[in-house]
Design a protein around this motif. Sequence first.
Motif, mmCIF file in Angstrom:
data_model
loop_
_atom_site.group_PDB
_atom_site.id
_atom_site.type_symbol
_atom_site.label_atom_id
_atom_site.label_comp_id
_atom_site.label_asym_id
_atom_site.label_seq_id
_atom_site.Cartn_x
_atom_site.Cartn_y
_atom_site.Cartn_z
ATOM 1 N N SER A 170 0.829 -1.209 0.000
ATOM 2 C CA SER A 170 0.000 0.000 0.000
ATOM 3 C C SER A 170 0.859 1.253 0.000
ATOM 4 C CB SER A 170 -0.901 0.002 1.237
ATOM 5 O OG SER A 170 -0.136 0.168 2.414
ATOM 6 N N LYS A 200 -3.604 4.351 -5.669
ATOM 7 C CA LYS A 200 -3.907 4.839 -4.324
ATOM 8 C C LYS A 200 -3.684 6.340 -4.294
ATOM 9 C CE LYS A 200 -2.654 4.460 0.529
ATOM 10 N NZ LYS A 200 -1.969 3.672 1.563
ATOM 11 N N ARG A 210 -5.670 6.417 10.294
ATOM 12 C CA ARG A 210 -4.416 6.821 10.929
ATOM 13 C C ARG A 210 -4.588 6.915 12.442
ATOM 14 N NH1 ARG A 210 -2.777 11.114 6.122
ATOM 15 N NH2 ARG A 210 -2.543 9.515 4.507
ATOM 16 N N LYS A 223 1.346 12.850 2.055
ATOM 17 C CA LYS A 223 1.893 11.731 1.283
ATOM 18 C C LYS A 223 1.845 11.997 -0.220
ATOM 19 C CE LYS A 223 1.043 8.354 4.965
ATOM 20 N NZ LYS A 223 0.639 6.969 5.311
ATOM 21 N N GLN A 227 1.684 9.139 -3.075
ATOM 22 C CA GLN A 227 0.309 8.766 -3.429
ATOM 23 C C GLN A 227 -0.187 9.683 -4.552
ATOM 24 O OE1 GLN A 227 -1.734 8.882 0.370
ATOM 25 N NE2 GLN A 227 -0.751 6.991 1.052
ATOM 26 N N LYS A 254 -8.123 2.934 -4.479
ATOM 27 C CA LYS A 254 -8.322 3.388 -3.104
ATOM 28 C C LYS A 254 -8.178 4.897 -3.011
ATOM 29 C CE LYS A 254 -6.190 2.936 1.390
ATOM 30 N NZ LYS A 254 -5.032 2.513 2.111
ATOM 31 N N SER A 280 -11.491 4.191 5.654
ATOM 32 C CA SER A 280 -11.994 4.560 6.972
ATOM 33 C C SER A 280 -12.880 5.802 6.953
ATOM 34 C CB SER A 280 -10.799 4.784 7.907
ATOM 35 O OG SER A 280 -9.911 5.749 7.360
ATOM 36 N N TYR A 319 -14.848 -2.120 6.226
ATOM 37 C CA TYR A 319 -15.005 -2.343 7.663
ATOM 38 C C TYR A 319 -16.414 -2.812 7.995
ATOM 39 C CZ TYR A 319 -10.658 0.213 7.477
ATOM 40 O OH TYR A 319 -9.380 0.597 7.155
HETATM 41 C C1 PBG Z 1 -0.862 3.091 4.816
HETATM 42 C C2 PBG Z 1 -2.290 2.743 4.657
HETATM 43 C C3 PBG Z 1 -3.325 3.657 4.788
HETATM 44 C C4 PBG Z 1 -4.517 2.954 4.632
HETATM 45 C C5 PBG Z 1 -4.190 1.619 4.395
HETATM 46 N N1 PBG Z 1 -2.788 1.509 4.409
HETATM 47 C C6 PBG Z 1 -3.293 5.087 5.133
HETATM 48 C C7 PBG Z 1 -2.379 5.999 4.450
HETATM 49 O O1 PBG Z 1 -1.994 5.790 3.284
HETATM 50 O O2 PBG Z 1 -2.026 6.974 5.085
HETATM 51 C C8 PBG Z 1 -5.861 3.598 4.711
HETATM 52 C C9 PBG Z 1 -7.030 2.729 4.959
HETATM 53 C C10 PBG Z 1 -8.231 3.457 5.412
HETATM 54 O O3 PBG Z 1 -8.288 4.700 5.479
HETATM 55 O O4 PBG Z 1 -9.193 2.764 5.725
HETATM 56 N N2 PBG Z 1 0.040 2.243 4.295
#
Ligand code: PBG
Length: 330
Positions: A170, A200, A210, A223, A227, A254, A280, A319
């Motif tokens: 990820s 992503k 987080r 990020k 990202q 994502k 999330s 979730y």
């Molecule tokens: C980080 C990671 C993140 C999520 C999954 N793996 C957060 C980010 O990139 O900061 C987010 C998942 C979510 O928000 O449910 N490797």
Amino acid sequence: MTVAPYPSARFRRLRRTDALRRLTREARLSPDDLIWPIFVMEGEDAETAVSSMPGVSRLTVDRAVAAASEAAGLGIHAICLFPYVEADRKTELCEEAWSQENLSNRATRAIKEAVPEIAVMTDVALDPYNAHGHDGIVREGVIVNDETVDALTRMALAQADAGADILGPSDMMDGRIGAMRRALEVAGHKDVSIMSYAAKYASAFYGPFRDAVGASGALKGDKKTYQMDPGNGNEALRLVERDLLEGADMVMVKPGMPYLDICRRVKERFGAPTFAYQVSGEYAMIRAAAQNGWIDGERAMLESLLAFKRAGCDGILTYFAPEVARLLGR
Ligand code: PBG
């Protein structure tokens, strides 16, 4: 597509009863479509609620095993692990990430031993393992790509050794899928699959996650250098193609709902197993509105997940997974 003129065609004919609506529904949601992300923590027989994700808790490994077994009983075929790493395990070089005995690897082993039929997916990224919450190794404020890929590859091998069925990088570094795939082949892990977080985005919707992994206070900056920019669509296709060519078995988009156009384009263009992560923030929005009585939470949950299927996704990380599976099973 042919449509007779009114009144020969009356679309309401097929909407008249539940039987007719079900008979003609194009997309369907089933427990087969779900991957359940869970948060694991140290300790025994305990859990801690994540305040920004009502209904979600971090679980100790024994409780994660119980959750996996519950999920399997509900017809869910995969569970995805995210560790809440203790502060004293975090280092600049993230060595804990590839320890055979780290929390994530212990949880994987325990789940595979107790519930071998469920697929275990792991997260390959360094953010739980360093103090600044970045997915890679940081040198003078820069998230360095190639050194991170080496670290991620070691991490991936340790997860495969622990018995993970699906590795989920990820991190969004360049070249990591190819490096991991080569290393897995050499190590004899020929059947470990990779679901690349290929598209992503640098998104505001990861906030509650987080909190859940204890990285929000920590994250310095953002990020955006690794990202994707939320304005980009063609780039997502190029990344998916690149990751498939490097050896990804499945790809992911994502976040989910704000990027359904990307899901559709990815599925149409490549036809590969395509997943979306309902992240999330998406979960929290639906929960919060439902708790306030502003929307019907159950219906909003089901509708949001069905939308992924309609957009062409083969499955969804959500979730809501156990709750949906329970509802669908009734
Ligand atoms: C980080 C990671 C993140 C999520 C999954 N793996 C957060 C980010 O990139 O900061 C987010 C998942 C979510 O928000 O449910 N490797």
